[in-house]
Enzyme design. Structure first.
Site, PDB file in Angstrom:
ATOM      1  N   HIS A   1      31.602  -1.912 -37.844  1.00  0.00           N
ATOM      2  CA  HIS A   1      32.037  -3.151 -37.187  1.00  0.00           C
ATOM      3  C   HIS A   1      31.780  -3.036 -35.700  1.00  0.00           C
ATOM      4  CE1 HIS A   1      35.608  -0.636 -36.703  1.00  0.00           C
ATOM      5  NE2 HIS A   1      36.129  -1.504 -35.852  1.00  0.00           N
TER       6      HIS A   1
ATOM      7  N   HIS B   1      33.467  -3.124 -32.814  1.00  0.00           N
ATOM      8  CA  HIS B   1      34.318  -2.625 -31.723  1.00  0.00           C
ATOM      9  C   HIS B   1      33.642  -1.469 -30.968  1.00  0.00           C
ATOM     10  CE1 HIS B   1      38.190  -4.442 -33.647  1.00  0.00           C
ATOM     11  NE2 HIS B   1      37.541  -5.305 -32.881  1.00  0.00           N
TER      12      HIS B   1
ATOM     13  N   ASP C   1      34.585   1.239 -29.616  1.00  0.00           N
ATOM     14  CA  ASP C   1      34.852   2.647 -29.950  1.00  0.00           C
ATOM     15  C   ASP C   1      34.130   3.071 -31.239  1.00  0.00           C
ATOM     16  OD1 ASP C   1      36.763   0.953 -31.297  1.00  0.00           O
ATOM     17  OD2 ASP C   1      37.945   2.730 -31.787  1.00  0.00           O
ATOM     18  N   HIS C   2      33.360   2.158 -31.830  1.00  0.00           N
ATOM     19  CA  HIS C   2      32.551   2.480 -33.020  1.00  0.00           C
ATOM     20  C   HIS C   2      31.055   2.340 -32.764  1.00  0.00           C
ATOM     21  CE1 HIS C   2      35.982   2.679 -35.931  1.00  0.00           C
ATOM     22  NE2 HIS C   2      36.545   2.115 -34.885  1.00  0.00           N
TER      23      HIS C   2
ATOM     24  N   HIS D   1      39.836  -6.802 -40.513  1.00  0.00           N
ATOM     25  CA  HIS D   1      40.012  -6.186 -39.190  1.00  0.00           C
ATOM     26  C   HIS D   1      39.112  -6.918 -38.190  1.00  0.00           C
ATOM     27  CE1 HIS D   1      40.577  -3.047 -36.173  1.00  0.00           C
ATOM     28  NE2 HIS D   1      39.279  -2.846 -36.123  1.00  0.00           N
TER      29      HIS D   1
ATOM     30  N   ASP E   1      37.638   0.771 -39.775  1.00  0.00           N
ATOM     31  CA  ASP E   1      39.033   0.468 -39.443  1.00  0.00           C
ATOM     32  C   ASP E   1      39.659  -0.488 -40.456  1.00  0.00           C
ATOM     33  OD1 ASP E   1      38.642   2.036 -37.267  1.00  0.00           O
ATOM     34  OD2 ASP E   1      38.790   0.441 -35.770  1.00  0.00           O
TER      35      ASP E   1
ATOM     36  N   HIS F   1      39.707   6.618 -37.805  1.00  0.00           N
ATOM     37  CA  HIS F   1      40.695   7.173 -36.869  1.00  0.00           C
ATOM     38  C   HIS F   1      41.645   8.142 -37.560  1.00  0.00           C
ATOM     39  CE1 HIS F   1      40.071   4.344 -33.414  1.00  0.00           C
ATOM     40  NE2 HIS F   1      39.665   3.517 -34.376  1.00  0.00           N
TER      41      HIS F   1
HETATM   42 ZN   LIG Z   1      38.075  -1.546 -34.823  1.00  0.00          ZN
END
Ligand SMILES: [Zn+2]
Length: 259
Positions: free
Chosen positions: A58, A60, A62-63, A116, A133, A171
């Site tokens: 996805h 985001h 941090d990915h 998400h 996530d 995570h």
């Molecule tokens: Zn995320």
């Protein structure tokens, strides 16, 4: 490291609690959700591996934040959800598409799991599930762009995979999730057993992941919205009888957000 036939899966840590799951054999590596390029480049160099593919679940940061730098190092195919704004994708994919990583003899099926984010995807193959996530160990992602009915449907698709499927989430949230799950189901013996075993892993500074679909079905309250004990706790939180699974899920999600 986790031996899975002819390849291994190595967790590279990033930021505070992200895992960049790295699939490798003796020559090549593919990474899932590289939010940061540095730990990947360091690992590739120290292990003398050649990057051969990038998989994103996805959009985001941090990915996907490390993808551009990895591509500058070596241009490789980048797979990710076609309906999300990820400018670095070379191979946009969606439900039932196949991702072949020829250098490693691997093939993954794409599963659409919105909730998400609006077009979050998972990769399933070789008895492994990379679910970003959406499904966490003993928890699930927050609903930033989707609705409770979407997330319930997405989680049901993942829960329908074989029990032995190994679950690689994005995570390390497990102990906090178990704390909440224990509030919802204090008398779940499987959950209490899991709490002890995962706490020991964290004390040893080991990941609690991968989990398995079978373990999640026994301990993750978000996959247990039809269980009487979970319905009772959700109803107690709402102060009114919750009946259908989406209502129970929505109550749990709101309760967890405020936990
Ligand atoms: Zn995320």
């Amino acid at each position: 490291m986790f031996d899975t036939k002819n390849f291994e899966i190595v967790p590279l840590r990033a930021f505070r609690d992200n895992y960049i799951w790295t699939l490798r054999n003796d020559r090549y590596a593919a990474v899932v959700d590289p939010g940061d390029a540095r730990p990947v480049l360091d690992y590739l160099r120290s292990e003398r591996l050649e990057l051969c593919a990038i998989l994103a679940t996805h959009h985001h940061a941090d990915h996907v934040g490390g993808i551009a730098e990895l591509l500058a190092h070596r241009p490789v195919p980048v797979y990710g959800p076609r309906a999300e704004p990820i400018t670095t994708l070379t191979h946009p994919v969606g439900e039932n598409d196949e991702v072949q990583i020829g250098q490693m003899g691997l093939c993954f099926k794409v599963i659409d799991i919105p909730g998400h984010t609006r077009a979050h995807i998972a990769y399933y193959g070789a008895n492994c599930l990379f679910c970003g996530d959406t499904l966490f160990a003993c928890g699930c992602g927050r609903l930033f762009e989707g609705t409770p009915p979407q997330m319930v449907a997405s989680l049901a698709k993942l829960a329908a995979l074989p029990d032995e499927t190994l679950v690689y989430s994005g995570h390390e949230y497990t102990m906090a999730n178990i704390g909440f799950a224990s509030e919802v189901e204090p008398d779940n013996a499987n959950l209490n057993e899991r709490a002890a075993s995962d706490a020991q892993k964290r004390r040893d500074d080991r990941p609690t992941l991968p989990s398995s679909i079978g373990l999640e079905k026994k301990t993750n309250p978000f996959l247990r919205c039809t269980q009487p004990a979970v319905i009772a706790s959700a109803s107690n939180y709402l102060g009114a009888a919750a009946s259908d699974p989406v209502q129970v899920f929505a109550a749990l999600r709101e309760w967890k957000n405020n936990f």
